[in-house]
Design a protein around this motif. Sequence first.
Motif, short mmCIF file in Angstrom:
data_model
loop_
_atom_site.label_atom_id
_atom_site.label_comp_id
_atom_site.label_asym_id
_atom_site.label_seq_id
_atom_site.Cartn_x
_atom_site.Cartn_y
_atom_site.Cartn_z
N ARG A 3 0.75 -1.25 0.10
CA ARG A 3 0.06 0.16 0.16
C ARG A 3 0.79 1.16 -0.08
NH1 ARG A 3 -4.98 -1.06 4.02
NH2 ARG A 3 -6.00 -2.70 2.91
N ILE A 4 2.07 1.32 0.60
CA ILE A 4 2.65 2.49 0.81
C ILE A 4 3.52 2.60 -0.31
CG2 ILE A 4 5.08 3.15 1.80
CD1 ILE A 4 4.20 1.96 4.46
N VAL A 5 3.99 1.53 -1.47
CA VAL A 5 4.51 1.88 -2.53
C VAL A 5 3.53 2.16 -3.56
CG1 VAL A 5 5.68 0.37 -4.56
CG2 VAL A 5 6.22 0.01 -2.19
N LYS A 6 2.42 1.49 -3.25
CA LYS A 6 1.16 2.14 -4.59
C LYS A 6 0.88 3.57 -4.06
CE LYS A 6 -3.39 0.71 -5.88
NZ LYS A 6 -4.51 -0.04 -5.48
N PHE A 7 0.84 4.01 -3.05
CA PHE A 7 0.68 5.49 -2.57
C PHE A 7 1.72 6.39 -3.10
CE2 PHE A 7 1.36 8.80 0.19
CZ PHE A 7 0.01 9.52 0.12
N LEU A 8 2.93 5.83 -2.95
CA LEU A 8 4.12 6.59 -3.39
C LEU A 8 4.14 6.57 -4.87
CD1 LEU A 8 6.88 5.67 -0.99
CD2 LEU A 8 5.78 7.55 -0.98
N PHE A 9 3.79 5.92 -5.63
CA PHE A 9 3.66 5.75 -6.94
C PHE A 9 2.52 6.85 -7.66
CE2 PHE A 9 1.45 3.84 -10.67
CZ PHE A 9 2.44 3.99 -11.78
N TRP A 10 1.47 6.76 -6.88
CA TRP A 10 0.52 7.75 -7.38
C TRP A 10 0.80 9.18 -7.07
CZ3 TRP A 10 -2.41 6.65 -10.95
CH2 TRP A 10 -2.82 5.57 -11.42
N VAL A 11 1.66 9.42 -5.96
CA VAL A 11 1.84 10.75 -5.54
C VAL A 11 2.90 11.21 -6.65
CG1 VAL A 11 3.39 11.95 -3.90
CG2 VAL A 11 1.50 10.50 -3.23
#
Length: 114
Positions: free
Chosen positions: A6-14
Motif C-alpha cells: 500500500r505504501i509503494v502504491k501510494f508513493l507511485f500515485w503521488v
Amino acid sequence: MNFLARIVKFLFWVLIVSWSVALLRRVLAWMLHGAMPAQAGQDAASSAAGAGVAPGDTQSGVAARRLVRDPVCGMHVAEVLAVPLRESGELVHFCSTGCRDKYVSGTQKMAANG
C-alpha cells in the motif's frame, strides 16, 4: 507485506500526480506565453529601455532571467522585479522598498560620521 504494498502504491500515485501537475503547468505557461507575445514584448521593451537593457534582450527573455543582489539583506531578485536606486552614478537594486530605505538611511549615517 500488504502494508508495504500500500505504501509503494501510494508513493507511485503521488509521483504520477506530481509529474502530471508539473507537465500541466508547463503546457499552460507555454500556451499563455504564446497567446500574448506582442503586448508583453512591447511592455517589457519599454520598461527595459529605462533599465539600460537592449529591447532585443527582453524579447528572448534574457533580462527576465538576470538576477541582482540586494546589498542590505543579500537576497537575489530578478532585475525586472527589483526596486532600483541610482546613487552617485551607480544603479543599486533592492528586493523591497524597506531594504531601499534602510540602505539610504545607513548611507546618510555613514556620511554624517565622516
